[in-house]
Design a protein around this motif. Structure first.
Motif, PDB file in Angstrom:
ATOM      1  N   LEU A  44     -17.965  -4.067  -2.625  1.00  0.00           N
ATOM      2  CA  LEU A  44     -19.027  -3.905  -2.969  1.00  0.00           C
ATOM      3  C   LEU A  44     -18.376  -3.852  -4.602  1.00  0.00           C
ATOM      4  O   LEU A  44     -17.549  -2.595  -4.463  1.00  0.00           O
ATOM      5  CB  LEU A  44     -19.863  -3.263  -2.828  1.00  0.00           C
ATOM      6  CG  LEU A  44     -21.536  -3.409  -4.032  1.00  0.00           C
ATOM      7  CD1 LEU A  44     -22.085  -4.300  -4.070  1.00  0.00           C
ATOM      8  CD2 LEU A  44     -21.844  -2.011  -2.980  1.00  0.00           C
ATOM      9  N   ASP A  45     -18.192  -4.247  -5.697  1.00  0.00           N
ATOM     10  CA  ASP A  45     -18.338  -3.803  -6.710  1.00  0.00           C
ATOM     11  C   ASP A  45     -18.715  -3.322  -7.583  1.00  0.00           C
ATOM     12  O   ASP A  45     -20.361  -3.957  -7.530  1.00  0.00           O
ATOM     13  CB  ASP A  45     -17.237  -5.776  -7.183  1.00  0.00           C
ATOM     14  CG  ASP A  45     -16.788  -5.426  -8.835  1.00  0.00           C
ATOM     15  OD1 ASP A  45     -17.818  -4.373  -9.368  1.00  0.00           O
ATOM     16  OD2 ASP A  45     -15.821  -5.512  -9.184  1.00  0.00           O
ATOM     17  N   PHE A  46     -18.899  -2.432  -8.421  1.00  0.00           N
ATOM     18  CA  PHE A  46     -19.760  -2.038  -9.122  1.00  0.00           C
ATOM     19  C   PHE A  46     -20.856  -3.001  -9.910  1.00  0.00           C
ATOM     20  O   PHE A  46     -21.746  -2.697 -10.783  1.00  0.00           O
ATOM     21  CB  PHE A  46     -19.503  -0.123  -9.210  1.00  0.00           C
ATOM     22  CG  PHE A  46     -18.296  -1.042 -10.779  1.00  0.00           C
ATOM     23  CD1 PHE A  46     -18.863  -0.793 -12.446  1.00  0.00           C
ATOM     24  CD2 PHE A  46     -17.240  -1.296 -11.236  1.00  0.00           C
ATOM     25  CE1 PHE A  46     -18.544  -1.507 -13.421  1.00  0.00           C
ATOM     26  CE2 PHE A  46     -16.420  -0.961 -12.495  1.00  0.00           C
ATOM     27  CZ  PHE A  46     -17.333  -1.047 -13.469  1.00  0.00           C
ATOM     28  N   ARG A  47     -19.952  -3.700 -10.450  1.00  0.00           N
ATOM     29  CA  ARG A  47     -20.566  -4.709 -11.697  1.00  0.00           C
ATOM     30  C   ARG A  47     -21.461  -5.906 -11.063  1.00  0.00           C
ATOM     31  O   ARG A  47     -22.327  -6.424 -11.787  1.00  0.00           O
ATOM     32  CB  ARG A  47     -19.288  -5.500 -12.093  1.00  0.00           C
ATOM     33  CG  ARG A  47     -18.647  -4.716 -12.738  1.00  0.00           C
ATOM     34  CD  ARG A  47     -17.019  -5.974 -13.168  1.00  0.00           C
ATOM     35  NE  ARG A  47     -16.215  -5.867 -12.762  1.00  0.00           N
ATOM     36  CZ  ARG A  47     -14.978  -5.674 -12.167  1.00  0.00           C
ATOM     37  NH1 ARG A  47     -14.331  -6.220 -13.523  1.00  0.00           N
ATOM     38  NH2 ARG A  47     -14.134  -6.117 -11.491  1.00  0.00           N
ATOM     39  N   GLN A  48     -21.442  -5.863  -9.900  1.00  0.00           N
ATOM     40  CA  GLN A  48     -22.605  -6.423  -8.969  1.00  0.00           C
ATOM     41  C   GLN A  48     -23.312  -5.460  -8.781  1.00  0.00           C
ATOM     42  O   GLN A  48     -24.946  -6.157  -9.322  1.00  0.00           O
ATOM     43  CB  GLN A  48     -21.683  -6.915  -7.726  1.00  0.00           C
ATOM     44  CG  GLN A  48     -23.011  -7.683  -6.729  1.00  0.00           C
ATOM     45  CD  GLN A  48     -22.771  -8.355  -5.453  1.00  0.00           C
ATOM     46  OE1 GLN A  48     -21.292  -7.638  -5.026  1.00  0.00           O
ATOM     47  NE2 GLN A  48     -23.005  -9.225  -4.492  1.00  0.00           N
ATOM     48  N   VAL A  49     -23.446  -4.076  -8.859  1.00  0.00           N
ATOM     49  CA  VAL A  49     -24.214  -3.457  -8.583  1.00  0.00           C
ATOM     50  C   VAL A  49     -25.011  -3.274 -10.085  1.00  0.00           C
ATOM     51  O   VAL A  49     -26.696  -3.518 -10.242  1.00  0.00           O
ATOM     52  CB  VAL A  49     -24.403  -2.236  -8.464  1.00  0.00           C
ATOM     53  CG1 VAL A  49     -25.788  -0.773  -8.192  1.00  0.00           C
ATOM     54  CG2 VAL A  49     -23.910  -2.048  -6.842  1.00  0.00           C
ATOM     55  N   ILE A  50     -25.052  -3.218 -10.947  1.00  0.00           N
ATOM     56  CA  ILE A  50     -24.967  -3.608 -12.207  1.00  0.00           C
ATOM     57  C   ILE A  50     -26.252  -4.970 -12.512  1.00  0.00           C
ATOM     58  O   ILE A  50     -27.055  -5.017 -12.964  1.00  0.00           O
ATOM     59  CB  ILE A  50     -23.730  -3.315 -13.785  1.00  0.00           C
ATOM     60  CG1 ILE A  50     -23.236  -2.056 -12.893  1.00  0.00           C
ATOM     61  CG2 ILE A  50     -24.699  -4.616 -14.783  1.00  0.00           C
ATOM     62  CD1 ILE A  50     -22.052  -1.794 -14.478  1.00  0.00           C
ATOM     63  N   ILE A  62     -26.785 -10.361  -2.002  1.00  0.00           N
ATOM     64  CA  ILE A  62     -27.029  -9.243  -0.781  1.00  0.00           C
ATOM     65  C   ILE A  62     -26.680  -9.745   0.867  1.00  0.00           C
ATOM     66  O   ILE A  62     -25.855  -9.436   2.092  1.00  0.00           O
ATOM     67  CB  ILE A  62     -28.099  -8.927   0.045  1.00  0.00           C
ATOM     68  CG1 ILE A  62     -28.535  -7.659  -1.991  1.00  0.00           C
ATOM     69  CG2 ILE A  62     -28.663  -8.240   0.578  1.00  0.00           C
ATOM     70  CD1 ILE A  62     -29.535  -7.498  -1.260  1.00  0.00           C
ATOM     71  N   PHE A  82     -27.445  -6.749 -10.270  1.00  0.00           N
ATOM     72  CA  PHE A  82     -28.435  -6.236  -9.429  1.00  0.00           C
ATOM     73  C   PHE A  82     -30.077  -5.382  -9.688  1.00  0.00           C
ATOM     74  O   PHE A  82     -30.630  -6.351 -10.428  1.00  0.00           O
ATOM     75  CB  PHE A  82     -28.526  -5.327  -8.121  1.00  0.00           C
ATOM     76  CG  PHE A  82     -27.803  -6.434  -7.002  1.00  0.00           C
ATOM     77  CD1 PHE A  82     -28.105  -7.360  -6.594  1.00  0.00           C
ATOM     78  CD2 PHE A  82     -26.621  -5.397  -6.059  1.00  0.00           C
ATOM     79  CE1 PHE A  82     -27.227  -8.169  -5.868  1.00  0.00           C
ATOM     80  CE2 PHE A  82     -25.498  -6.522  -5.320  1.00  0.00           C
ATOM     81  CZ  PHE A  82     -26.502  -7.530  -5.142  1.00  0.00           C
ATOM     82  N   VAL A  83     -29.413  -4.832 -10.846  1.00  0.00           N
ATOM     83  CA  VAL A  83     -29.910  -4.108 -11.370  1.00  0.00           C
ATOM     84  C   VAL A  83     -30.550  -4.325 -12.785  1.00  0.00           C
ATOM     85  O   VAL A  83     -31.671  -4.757 -13.544  1.00  0.00           O
ATOM     86  CB  VAL A  83     -29.448  -2.454 -11.848  1.00  0.00           C
ATOM     87  CG1 VAL A  83     -30.159  -1.572 -13.127  1.00  0.00           C
ATOM     88  CG2 VAL A  83     -29.549  -1.413 -10.992  1.00  0.00           C
ATOM     89  N   SER A 107     -30.552 -12.387  -5.458  1.00  0.00           N
ATOM     90  CA  SER A 107     -30.394 -11.378  -5.079  1.00  0.00           C
ATOM     91  C   SER A 107     -30.386 -11.361  -3.932  1.00  0.00           C
ATOM     92  O   SER A 107     -29.876 -10.425  -3.235  1.00  0.00           O
ATOM     93  CB  SER A 107     -31.260 -10.219  -5.289  1.00  0.00           C
ATOM     94  OG  SER A 107     -31.382 -10.144  -7.225  1.00  0.00           O
TER      95      SER A 107
END
Length: 185
Positions: free
Chosen positions: A130-136, A116, A138-139, A112
């Protein structure tokens, strides 16, 4: 073999080496002695393998040994970060006494932090995306670390509390019985 495949194979090798690093560090600990004695040998190993491996790789790549300032400074910074990471990992292992507890947090967290940092470097260059898949991702890393921690074996299973209470009350009752028997005779 294409460069991406070769890169992936080296990344897998790195994951294996670093994944074995924590358990090896745990095995290096001697009860009753400071866990930082092995850290000295970690430094020696970094020095030998880093210098020898780096020199061989430079030679094999056909490049020369003239070092631009950027390579020197950033190489030193990277080495310092790696050494401090090894030191803080030693502290973590020393306090927790458990590689299976520490290593998922270290590597999930490192993944992570690297992502970042990459995003911040892109933002600095004015190219952040920032792609939403990257946020997913991280989660999922956080969820994965929590699941690994919750369901991994972290040493011998604790005895159920009821058995421990019963055992201590049984011992107390036996002791009281023995005392009264000896007083009666």
């Amino acid at each position: 073999m294409n460069p991406r495949t070769v890169g992936l194979l080296f990344a897998i090798a790195t994951a294996v080496f670093w994944g074995l690093y924590g358990p090896a560090l745990g095995k290096s600990r001697i009860v009753g002695q400071t866990p930082f004695k092995p850290y000295i040998f970690i430094g020696i190993a970094y020095l030998i393998w880093g210098c020898l491996g780096g020199a061989i790789a430079v030679q094999m790549s056909g490049d020369g040994f003239a070092f631009p300032a950027k390579a020197g400074w950033w190489g030193f910074i990277a080495g310092t970060l790696g050494a401090f990471g090894a030191l803080t990992l030693t502290f973590a292992m020393y306090k927790s006494h458990d590689a299976s507890l520490v290593m998922p947090v270290v590597f999930g967290g490192a993944t992570s932090v690297a992502a970042i940092t990459g995003l911040l470097m892109q933002a600095q260059a004015g190219k952040m995306h920032l792609d939403f898949r990257q946020v997913i991702g991280f989660v999922l890393v956080v969820v994965g670390v929590v699941l690994i921690q919750k369901y991994s074996a972290h040493g011998p299973a604790p005895k159920p509390a009821t058995q421990a209470v019963e055992s201590s009350s049984d011992a107390g009752a036996e002791s009281a019985t023995a005392s009264s028997d000896s007083a009666a005779t």
